[in-house]
Scaffold this motif. Structure first.
Motif, PDB file in Angstrom:
ATOM      1  N   MET A 391      12.022 -55.328  36.734  1.00 48.32           N
ATOM      2  CA  MET A 391      10.714 -55.244  37.244  1.00 48.32           C
ATOM      3  C   MET A 391       9.797 -56.336  36.768  1.00 48.32           C
ATOM      4  SD  MET A 391       9.904 -51.208  36.563  1.00 48.32           S
ATOM      5  CE  MET A 391       9.691 -51.339  34.591  1.00 48.32           C
ATOM      6  N   LEU A 392       8.781 -56.444  37.555  1.00 50.88           N
ATOM      7  CA  LEU A 392       7.964 -57.736  37.627  1.00 50.88           C
ATOM      8  C   LEU A 392       6.481 -57.107  37.635  1.00 50.88           C
ATOM      9  CD1 LEU A 392       7.044 -60.679  37.048  1.00 50.88           C
ATOM     10  CD2 LEU A 392       7.832 -60.961  39.484  1.00 50.88           C
ATOM     11  N   GLY A 393       5.560 -57.286  36.976  1.00 48.72           N
ATOM     12  CA  GLY A 393       4.260 -56.794  37.201  1.00 48.72           C
ATOM     13  C   GLY A 393       3.308 -57.751  36.695  1.00 48.72           C
ATOM     14  N   PHE A 394       2.228 -57.855  37.046  1.00 50.66           N
ATOM     15  CA  PHE A 394       0.997 -58.768  36.830  1.00 50.66           C
ATOM     16  C   PHE A 394      -0.284 -58.010  36.452  1.00 50.66           C
ATOM     17  CE2 PHE A 394      -3.001 -60.805  38.629  1.00 50.66           C
ATOM     18  CZ  PHE A 394      -3.102 -61.715  37.407  1.00 50.66           C
ATOM     19  N   CYS A 395      -0.958 -58.391  35.269  1.00 49.45           N
ATOM     20  CA  CYS A 395      -2.185 -57.681  34.879  1.00 49.45           C
ATOM     21  C   CYS A 395      -2.050 -56.302  34.810  1.00 49.45           C
ATOM     22  CB  CYS A 395      -3.211 -58.426  35.512  1.00 49.45           C
ATOM     23  SG  CYS A 395      -4.944 -58.111  35.119  1.00 49.45           S
ATOM     24  N   ALA A 396      -2.787 -55.741  35.815  1.00 52.38           N
ATOM     25  CA  ALA A 396      -3.017 -54.103  35.713  1.00 52.38           C
ATOM     26  C   ALA A 396      -1.678 -53.465  36.110  1.00 52.38           C
ATOM     27  CB  ALA A 396      -4.158 -53.643  36.448  1.00 52.38           C
ATOM     28  N   GLY A 397      -1.088 -54.228  37.089  1.00 51.75           N
ATOM     29  CA  GLY A 397       0.372 -53.777  37.682  1.00 51.75           C
ATOM     30  C   GLY A 397       1.342 -53.798  36.429  1.00 51.75           C
ATOM     31  N   ALA A 398       1.184 -54.834  35.816  1.00 52.92           N
ATOM     32  CA  ALA A 398       2.145 -54.865  34.598  1.00 52.92           C
ATOM     33  C   ALA A 398       1.992 -53.764  33.542  1.00 52.92           C
ATOM     34  CB  ALA A 398       2.034 -56.314  33.916  1.00 52.92           C
ATOM     35  N   TRP A 399       0.390 -53.445  33.381  1.00 51.66           N
ATOM     36  CA  TRP A 399       0.203 -52.436  32.311  1.00 51.66           C
ATOM     37  C   TRP A 399       0.840 -50.961  32.818  1.00 51.66           C
ATOM     38  CZ3 TRP A 399      -2.811 -48.083  32.439  1.00 51.66           C
ATOM     39  CH2 TRP A 399      -3.415 -47.585  31.149  1.00 51.66           C
ATOM     40  N   SER A 400       0.575 -50.808  34.216  1.00 53.24           N
ATOM     41  CA  SER A 400       1.403 -49.542  34.716  1.00 53.24           C
ATOM     42  C   SER A 400       2.813 -49.503  34.739  1.00 53.24           C
ATOM     43  CB  SER A 400       0.756 -49.350  36.036  1.00 53.24           C
ATOM     44  OG  SER A 400      -0.738 -49.081  36.165  1.00 53.24           O
ATOM     45  N   MET A 401       3.332 -50.746  34.850  1.00 55.06           N
ATOM     46  CA  MET A 401       4.760 -50.888  34.690  1.00 55.06           C
ATOM     47  C   MET A 401       5.376 -50.440  33.465  1.00 55.06           C
ATOM     48  SD  MET A 401       6.992 -54.477  35.048  1.00 55.06           S
ATOM     49  CE  MET A 401       6.237 -55.136  33.710  1.00 55.06           C
ATOM     50  N   MET A 402       4.635 -50.962  32.213  1.00 57.86           N
ATOM     51  CA  MET A 402       5.192 -50.655  30.865  1.00 57.86           C
ATOM     52  C   MET A 402       4.910 -49.185  30.405  1.00 57.86           C
ATOM     53  SD  MET A 402       3.961 -54.167  29.126  1.00 57.86           S
ATOM     54  CE  MET A 402       4.794 -54.038  27.672  1.00 57.86           C
ATOM     55  N   GLN A 403       3.782 -48.546  31.102  1.00 58.00           N
ATOM     56  CA  GLN A 403       3.579 -47.339  30.965  1.00 58.00           C
ATOM     57  C   GLN A 403       4.578 -46.378  31.518  1.00 58.00           C
ATOM     58  OE1 GLN A 403       0.314 -45.362  33.497  1.00 58.00           O
ATOM     59  NE2 GLN A 403      -0.500 -44.378  31.796  1.00 58.00           N
ATOM     60  N   ALA A 404       5.288 -46.796  32.669  1.00 61.07           N
ATOM     61  CA  ALA A 404       6.159 -45.732  33.296  1.00 61.07           C
ATOM     62  C   ALA A 404       7.340 -45.429  32.248  1.00 61.07           C
ATOM     63  CB  ALA A 404       6.715 -46.568  34.475  1.00 61.07           C
ATOM     64  N   GLY A 405       7.593 -46.537  31.156  1.00 65.86           N
ATOM     65  CA  GLY A 405       8.529 -46.083  30.040  1.00 65.86           C
ATOM     66  C   GLY A 405       9.755 -46.561  30.385  1.00 65.86           C
ATOM     67  N   VAL A 406      10.940 -46.178  29.684  1.00 63.13           N
ATOM     68  CA  VAL A 406      12.224 -46.433  29.803  1.00 63.13           C
ATOM     69  C   VAL A 406      12.964 -45.605  30.699  1.00 63.13           C
ATOM     70  CG1 VAL A 406      14.367 -46.655  28.349  1.00 63.13           C
ATOM     71  CG2 VAL A 406      12.102 -47.210  27.222  1.00 63.13           C
ATOM     72  N   ARG A 407      13.544 -46.236  31.472  1.00 64.40           N
ATOM     73  CA  ARG A 407      14.409 -45.654  32.670  1.00 64.40           C
ATOM     74  C   ARG A 407      15.826 -46.191  32.569  1.00 64.40           C
ATOM     75  NH1 ARG A 407      11.870 -42.603  36.964  1.00 64.40           N
ATOM     76  NH2 ARG A 407      14.107 -42.888  37.757  1.00 64.40           N
ATOM     77  N   PRO A 408      16.838 -45.307  32.511  1.00 67.13           N
ATOM     78  CA  PRO A 408      18.399 -46.053  32.599  1.00 67.13           C
ATOM     79  C   PRO A 408      18.569 -47.041  33.814  1.00 67.13           C
ATOM     80  CG  PRO A 408      18.277 -43.675  33.369  1.00 67.13           C
ATOM     81  CD  PRO A 408      16.867 -44.042  33.018  1.00 67.13           C
ATOM     82  N   GLU A 409      17.839 -46.900  34.780  1.00 68.45           N
ATOM     83  CA  GLU A 409      18.117 -48.053  35.983  1.00 68.45           C
ATOM     84  C   GLU A 409      17.423 -49.294  35.596  1.00 68.45           C
ATOM     85  OE1 GLU A 409      17.290 -43.807  37.671  1.00 68.45           O
ATOM     86  OE2 GLU A 409      16.427 -45.262  36.369  1.00 68.45           O
ATOM     87  N   VAL A 410      16.541 -49.286  34.650  1.00 70.13           N
ATOM     88  CA  VAL A 410      15.668 -50.471  34.348  1.00 70.13           C
ATOM     89  C   VAL A 410      16.417 -51.463  33.467  1.00 70.13           C
ATOM     90  CG1 VAL A 410      13.622 -51.362  33.679  1.00 70.13           C
ATOM     91  CG2 VAL A 410      13.567 -49.307  35.270  1.00 70.13           C
ATOM     92  N   ARG A 411      16.706 -52.533  33.814  1.00 69.57           N
ATOM     93  CA  ARG A 411      17.511 -53.453  32.704  1.00 69.57           C
ATOM     94  C   ARG A 411      16.585 -54.598  32.333  1.00 69.57           C
ATOM     95  NH1 ARG A 411      22.830 -52.339  33.748  1.00 69.57           N
ATOM     96  NH2 ARG A 411      22.869 -50.293  34.405  1.00 69.57           N
ATOM     97  N   ALA A 412      15.458 -54.763  32.885  1.00 73.77           N
ATOM     98  CA  ALA A 412      14.541 -55.899  32.687  1.00 73.77           C
ATOM     99  C   ALA A 412      13.100 -55.762  33.017  1.00 73.77           C
ATOM    100  CB  ALA A 412      14.900 -57.144  33.272  1.00 73.77           C
ATOM    101  N   SER A 413      11.981 -56.152  32.202  1.00 72.91           N
ATOM    102  CA  SER A 413      10.556 -55.737  32.447  1.00 72.91           C
ATOM    103  C   SER A 413       9.796 -57.136  32.069  1.00 72.91           C
ATOM    104  CB  SER A 413      10.069 -54.726  31.541  1.00 72.91           C
ATOM    105  OG  SER A 413       8.684 -54.424  31.801  1.00 72.91           O
TER     106      SER A 413
END
Length: 570
Positions: A391-413
């Protein structure tokens, strides 16, 4: 078919051999009238400011029975190319003409063209010889030379960059070819138009325009309407500009009235055009395919970028914007596709052409809805068979990306310039405001008291939920997700993070996260040289994880190592 929560239907169309990103907005009740409206947006930073307002305009036109076509200029948003191409002016002319031709090909007897800011100037210049029902200029740039001077005043930095001298404004780099072309545009130099009517919608200072008077002398029926909403919409300081609802309704009524005045009973009924959701093209010498997709119950707009041949089998990249700062996410996704990696980029609810859900105004930043949109995008990828996500996010998008939390599919943030704190909630702000109002009734001096202002600010900073995003980071670092934070060296988000590290966050982390800081990078990721370094490092970070994952798959007993190249907490 689009869902009811998203009114537009995204598509690509050809424009002089290059592809253009667009969206049709079709009446949902009854057949469309025989007039279509083509909407020409501005470019770069202004296009992003006006995006939600233009979507709302397209929806209102559809509600009035008029189909609307909204498209991106060459080098902007989802369209092909780059702004630094030497023939950018001719590319823009081709875009506008192709959009009008697209409307005519759908069977519309009449076409009205609405241009906003620089989009109006580009449209008038491109369509001087095109027979049209009407042209509408909404807060137009009258003289390009003056507009370029204004951009130079507004710019934050200048950077030679790979493409030569550019203006950096609002996170976008406006290169020399664009500035040279824009400086030549001038509504006062219009020799004539093959249109029956022209409408100017502008602030009081822009009315009684000499260029409009010249058109009247040439026999064009001209009208002027006053706007009171241009400033908060196009020039406000908010992250999500206000939608100019009154202006939009005014324009929709005017366009419908123009249609009613010109329509003939013999006009053929238009046919809903066949959409082209996928386009294939060559990027960096490789064949790439992009497809518009619809995500989740809100009908989020997504763009899937992938190699035209079989992908490399690496993790899919999920980008928290279809455009990103300075259009970097569009370019990054295409670059990654040329390297064999698939990417999905999407817009949060209410942004771009994504559905707004229950919201009327448009999208909102830093809310819990953003995290749910990220989860919907991950679920979409999972259903499509992708088991690993970077996953890649910028500013507020990154904030929401981190809010989504831990998912087994996600390997990088990877988060760029993320502020790891909550903004004060509405209830907190209202409490502070009401308290100051009560104090003002007792004594005006109390409301102005500097100590009370300091206390109010302190309340906002220490609200109980403020530090919650730091806990999101802690949870990510307690999982198997690899985390990288990238910051401008003077970014407020970095200052806050450093303060949290000094106050004990370092000891709470199960594993460190990669941290990169960049001189010359602004909060909006402006500056092409510094920005290029950011995305080169992100590319390398993802590539290193791809290699690690490939090694793990080749040797199942090998332990997965966490060894970021630059880390806090080591």
């Amino acid at each position: 078919m689009t869902t009811s929560s998203r009114r537009g239907q995204n598509l690509w169309f050809d424009s002089d051999g290059a592809f253009t990103g667009a969206a049709w907005y079709w009446p949902q009740a009854g057949a469309p009238r025989s007039t279509a409206v083509v909407i020409v947006a501005g470019m770069a930073h202004e296009e992003r400011s006006m995006a939600s307002g233009l979507v709302a305009l397209a929806e209102s036109l559809a509600d009035a029975g008029l189909a609307a076509l909204l498209f991106d200029l060459h080098g902007c948003s989802q369209s092909a190319g780059r702004l630094d191409e030497p023939e950018i002016g001719e590319r823009w002319r081709a875009n506008v003409r192709a959009a009008v031709a697209r409307a005519r090909a759908a069977g519309f007897a009449q076409v009205i063209v609405v241009g906003v800011r620089l989009g109006a100037t580009i449209a008038f210049e491109a369509l001087a010889d095109e027979p049209l029902a009407a042209l509408v200029a909404w807060a137009p740039v009258v003289t390009g030379r003056r507009h370029v001077r204004e951009l130079k005043v507004l710019q934050r930095t200048t950077d030679a960059g790979p493409g030569g001298l550019s203006i950096a404004i609002g996170g976008f780099s406006i290169p020399a070819p664009v500035l040279e072309h824009v400086a030549k545009l001038d509504l006062l130099q219009l020799a004539g138009l093959r249109t029956a009517r022209v409408l100017l919608l502008d602030e009081t200072s822009g009315l009684n325009a000499p260029w409009l008077a010249r058109l009247a002398e040439q026999g064009v029926q001209v009208e002027e309407l006053e706007s009171t909403q241009i400033q908060p919409w196009l020039f406000g300081a908010g992250d999500q500009p206000e939608i100019p609802g009154d202006d939009i309704q005014c324009l929709a009524r005017w366009c419908r009235a123009a249609h009613d005045a010109m329509a003939s009973a013999s006009d053929a009924g238009p046919a809903r055009p066949a959409l082209s959701p996928s386009v294939s093209f060559t990027h960096q010498g490789r064949s790439v395919r992009e497809t518009f997709v619809e995500i989740g119950p809100n009908g989020l707009t997504g763009v899937l970028s992938e190699p035209a041949v079989a992908p490399a089998g690496t993790a899919v990249r999920l980008l928290m914007s279809t455009v990103g700062p300075g259009r970097t996410f569009t370019d990054f996704a295409r670059d990654e596709a040329s390297r064999g990696h698939s990417s999905l980029r999407f817009d949060f609810a209410g942004f771009g052409t994504s559905g707004r859900g229950e919201s009327i105004q448009g999208g909102e930043l830093y809310t819990d809805e953003g995290g749910r949109d990220v989860t919907a995008a991950i679920d979409h990828l999972r259903r499509a068979g992708h088991e690993r996500v970077f996953m890649l996010g910028f500013c507020a998008g990154a904030w929401s990306m981190m809010q989504a939390g831990v998912r087994p599919e996600v390997r990088a943030s990877v988060a760029i310039n993320v502020a790891l704190y909550r903004q004060p909630g509405v209830a907190t702000v209202e409490l502070v405001h009401s308290t100051r109002q009560k104090l003002a009734k007792l004594s005006p001096a109390l409301a102005r008291n500097s100590l009370l202002r300091w206390i109010a600010a302190r309340v906002r900073r220490t609200a109980t939920e403020r530090r919650e995003p730091v806990e999101w980071l802690t949870k990510l670092c307690a999982s198997d997700i690899r985390v990288m934070l990238a910051y401008a060296e003077l970014d407020p988000g970095l200052n806050y993070l450093n303060g949290q590290m000094a106050n004990g966050l370092r000891e709470q982390l199960r594993k460190p996260f990669a941290l990169q800081t960049y001189a010359g990078l602004g909060h909006l990721a402006e500056g092409p040289t510094a920005r290029a370094r950011v995305f080169r490092d992100i590319t390398d970070f993802f590539a290193s994880l791809d290699r690690e994952e490939a090694a793990v798959q080749a040797s199942p007993r090998r332990q997965h190592a966490h060894a970021p190249t630059a880390a806090l907490g080591d």
